[in-house]
Design a protein around this motif. Structure first.
Motif, short mmCIF file in Angstrom:
data_model
loop_
_atom_site.label_atom_id
_atom_site.label_comp_id
_atom_site.label_asym_id
_atom_site.label_seq_id
_atom_site.Cartn_x
_atom_site.Cartn_y
_atom_site.Cartn_z
N SER A 146 32.92 52.21 43.59
CA SER A 146 32.07 51.25 44.29
C SER A 146 32.69 50.94 45.66
O SER A 146 33.90 51.13 45.86
N PRO A 147 31.89 50.46 46.60
CA PRO A 147 32.46 50.05 47.89
C PRO A 147 33.55 48.99 47.72
O PRO A 147 34.57 49.02 48.44
N ALA A 148 33.38 48.07 46.77
CA ALA A 148 34.39 47.03 46.55
C ALA A 148 35.72 47.65 46.11
O ALA A 148 36.79 47.24 46.58
N TYR A 149 35.66 48.61 45.22
CA TYR A 149 36.88 49.27 44.76
C TYR A 149 37.52 50.06 45.91
O TYR A 149 38.75 50.04 46.09
N GLN A 150 36.71 50.73 46.70
CA GLN A 150 37.25 51.49 47.83
C GLN A 150 37.93 50.55 48.83
O GLN A 150 39.00 50.88 49.36
N ARG A 151 37.33 49.39 49.08
CA ARG A 151 37.97 48.41 49.97
C ARG A 151 39.31 47.97 49.42
O ARG A 151 40.29 47.83 50.15
N ARG A 152 39.35 47.74 48.10
CA ARG A 152 40.62 47.33 47.49
C ARG A 152 41.68 48.42 47.64
O ARG A 152 42.83 48.15 48.01
N LEU A 153 41.31 49.67 47.39
CA LEU A 153 42.26 50.77 47.55
C LEU A 153 42.75 50.88 48.99
O LEU A 153 43.94 51.12 49.24
N LEU A 154 41.85 50.67 49.93
CA LEU A 154 42.24 50.73 51.34
C LEU A 154 43.20 49.60 51.69
O LEU A 154 44.22 49.81 52.36
N ARG A 155 42.90 48.38 51.24
CA ARG A 155 43.82 47.25 51.49
C ARG A 155 45.20 47.53 50.91
O ARG A 155 46.22 47.26 51.54
N GLU A 156 45.23 48.07 49.69
CA GLU A 156 46.51 48.39 49.05
C GLU A 156 47.26 49.46 49.84
O GLU A 156 48.48 49.39 49.99
N ALA A 157 46.54 50.44 50.35
CA ALA A 157 47.18 51.52 51.12
C ALA A 157 47.73 50.99 52.44
O ALA A 157 48.82 51.37 52.87
N VAL A 158 46.99 50.10 53.10
CA VAL A 158 47.49 49.51 54.35
C VAL A 158 48.77 48.73 54.07
O VAL A 158 49.76 48.85 54.80
N ARG A 159 48.76 47.97 53.01
CA ARG A 159 49.96 47.21 52.64
C ARG A 159 51.12 48.16 52.32
O ARG A 159 52.24 47.95 52.76
N ARG A 160 50.84 49.19 51.58
CA ARG A 160 51.91 50.13 51.18
C ARG A 160 52.46 50.92 52.37
O ARG A 160 53.67 51.08 52.50
N TYR A 161 51.57 51.43 53.23
CA TYR A 161 52.01 52.30 54.32
C TYR A 161 52.27 51.56 55.63
O TYR A 161 52.75 52.16 56.58
#
Length: 187
Positions: free
Chosen positions: A91-106
């Motif tokens: 879902s778009p919501a899940y994709q947004r969450r994955l992107l936020r997590e990736a920004v935080r991680r990287y």
């Protein structure tokens, strides 16, 4: 060499999902705060059967992609390899969450873009991409996927496959090093 790269990349990818620090949910209008199986979430380190239509991650894949994936899974099984879905439709919501997590991680959106697309550009959100596991499944598809039109798209993501029907006769197109080279990822 390919198997080693698949294993190394698989191990490198898993920490993004499994050990990402908790992210405070940001809610947009009409969006649920948390995501779950209805959003295509598959628990980190797990796969689900390509035949499990009860899972949104599988059920919401493009029908042609799913047909090709299921045929490949049947044939891989005959070779003793089980192909599972570690991430499919999102879902778009899940994709947004994955992107936020990736920004935080990287540490930056630019670095995160090497691994996670925006909801508006993600082929997963469209149901047109699937991440397979375990590593031997990705390795099997790297050798045999062309026969089903299943192509690895990114050199840094040996688990990520998309359907390219012409590949059955013409072979898979050259891979991008990572999603930042893919013109589809530009908003």
């Amino acid at each position: 060499m390919i198997v080693g790269a698949v294993i190394a990349a698989s191990v490198a990818w898993r920490p993004l999902v499994a050990s990402a620090p908790p992210v405070r949910p940001v809610q947009s209008a009409g969006e649920r705060i948390s995501v779950d199986g209805r959003d295509g979430v598959i628990p980190p380190g797990r796969t689900v059967s390509v035949f499990d239509d009860k899972k949104a991650a599988v059920r919401n894949l493009d029908p042609d992609l799913l047909d090709a994936l299921r045929q490949a899974a049947r044939d891989a099984e005959a070779d003793g390899v089980g192909i599972g879905v570690s991430s499919g439709w999102r879902s778009p919501a899940y994709q947004r969450r994955l992107l936020r997590e990736a920004v935080r991680r990287y540490g930056s959106a630019k670095e995160a873009a090497r691994w996670v697309a925006t909801p508006g550009t993600s082929e997963h959100v469209k149901g047109e991409a699937v991440d397979v596991g375990p590593a031997d499944a990705a390795s099997w598809l790297s050798r045999h996927g062309t026969a089903y039109g299943l192509c690895q798209i990114y050199g840094n993501e040996p688990w990520h496959y998309e359907l390219r029907p012409d590949a059955v006769h013409d072979g898979c197109p050259p891979m991008y090093a990572d999603p930042t080279e893919d013109p589809r990822m530009r908003p």
